[in-house]
Design an enzyme around this catalytic site. Structure first.
Site, mmCIF file in Angstrom:
data_model
loop_
_atom_site.group_PDB
_atom_site.id
_atom_site.type_symbol
_atom_site.label_atom_id
_atom_site.label_comp_id
_atom_site.label_asym_id
_atom_site.label_seq_id
_atom_site.Cartn_x
_atom_site.Cartn_y
_atom_site.Cartn_z
ATOM 1 N N GLY A 1 0.782 -1.236 0.000
ATOM 2 C CA GLY A 1 0.000 0.000 0.000
ATOM 3 C C GLY A 1 0.812 1.282 0.000
ATOM 4 O O GLY A 1 0.357 2.298 0.527
ATOM 5 N N HIS B 1 0.003 0.993 -13.207
ATOM 6 C CA HIS B 1 0.834 -0.133 -13.661
ATOM 7 C C HIS B 1 2.280 0.348 -13.798
ATOM 8 O O HIS B 1 2.524 1.423 -14.349
ATOM 9 C CB HIS B 1 0.305 -0.667 -14.996
ATOM 10 C CG HIS B 1 1.078 -1.850 -15.468
ATOM 11 N ND1 HIS B 1 0.916 -3.106 -14.915
ATOM 12 C CD2 HIS B 1 2.055 -1.977 -16.399
ATOM 13 C CE1 HIS B 1 1.754 -3.951 -15.490
ATOM 14 N NE2 HIS B 1 2.448 -3.283 -16.405
HETATM 15 C C1 GRF Z 1 2.802 -1.019 -7.715
HETATM 16 O O1 GRF Z 1 4.007 -1.185 -8.394
HETATM 17 C C2 GRF Z 1 1.662 -0.882 -8.702
HETATM 18 O O2 GRF Z 1 2.032 -0.258 -9.888
HETATM 19 C C3 GRF Z 1 1.313 -2.313 -8.983
HETATM 20 O O3 GRF Z 1 1.451 -2.959 -7.742
HETATM 21 C C4 GRF Z 1 2.395 -2.263 -6.940
HETATM 22 C C5 GRF Z 1 1.723 -1.938 -5.642
HETATM 23 O O4 GRF Z 1 2.591 -1.364 -4.697
HETATM 24 N N1 GRF Z 1 0.012 -2.412 -9.603
HETATM 25 P P1 GRF Z 1 2.030 -0.763 -3.340
HETATM 26 O O5 GRF Z 1 1.195 -1.853 -2.669
HETATM 27 O O6 GRF Z 1 1.211 0.437 -3.658
HETATM 28 O O7 GRF Z 1 3.259 -0.433 -2.532
#
Ligand code: GRF
Length: 212
Positions: A14, A109
């Protein structure tokens, strides 16, 4: 005018949720609920630390993806939610879900879509593939989500250089930093009604409604 309410869906750490809490929450939108499909997602603690309501909706409690997505839909429908943010949410949502919330769901993404995206491209794999291919630029994309993975109209992209001594982890860390800039920015633009979708083209308007 009251701030628009958003729902943030997560599955893990998160850090993007944290960026939304720091930069958007109670400023340009209110995070009304954080929903996780994983009960031990650290993002749930981040939300609780900021007095944001949380809910775990796990696929384990449902016999099909459709039922799981219906439960998500029902939870979101109870609230007056303007935007659903997929911030590291690792489950593919059903067609019904996407139709129900058409043009109201955005995703982040960690690549420059349409490169290194779609089925099988998640987490560190995205960065492994980018380095393996030898691209000189990678980056992050915020886009509207539709029923296909990483497919809908692009709202914001930002690039980073891929260095010759990059490891997937180093590249991932650098890209995560820019994710934390562009995701809050996209949410802000959406909640200020500054985004218009023309087919695949997303048009961004300034404060006066002029196209920029
Ligand atoms: C991020 O790299 C996002 O782009 C991908 O999943 C990851 C989530 O990271 N969809 P976080 O949980 O927000 O640290």
């Amino acid at each position: 005018m009251s701030l628009k309410k958003i729902a943030v869906l997560i599955s893990g750490g998160g850090s993007n949720l944290q960026a939304l809490i720091d930069k958007v929450h109670k400023k340009s939108a209110v995070i009304d609920i954080v929903i996780s499909d994983e009960e031990d997602a650290y993002g749930l603690i981040r939300a609780k630390n900021n007095d944001i309501e949380t809910k775990v909706i796990s696929t384990k409690s449902y016999s099909s993806r459709e039922e799981f997505c219906t439960a998500l839909m029902e939870e979101i429908d109870k609230r007056d939610i303007s935007l659903i943010v997929l911030a590291g949410f690792m489950k593919i949502l059903s067609k019904d879900f996407m139709h129900h919330f058409k043009e109201k769901v955005i995703n982040i993404h960690p690549s420059l879509i349409p490169s290194f995206c779609g089925k099988g491209y998640y987490g560190i794999k995205v960065h492994e593939k980018a380095i393996e291919y030898g691209v000189k630029l990678s980056g992050a994309t915020v886009h509207f989500a539709d029923e296909k993975a990483d497919n809908g109209p692009i709202i914001i992209q930002k690039s980073v250089e891929v260095k010759s001594d990059d490891t997937p982890k180093k590249l991932q860390d650098r890209i995560l930093k820019i994710e934390h800039e562009i995701l809050p920015k996209a949410v802000e633009l959406f909640c200020e009604d500054r985004i218009e979708i023309n087919e695949r083209m997303v048009v961004i308007k300034d404060n006066k409604g002029e196209v920029i």
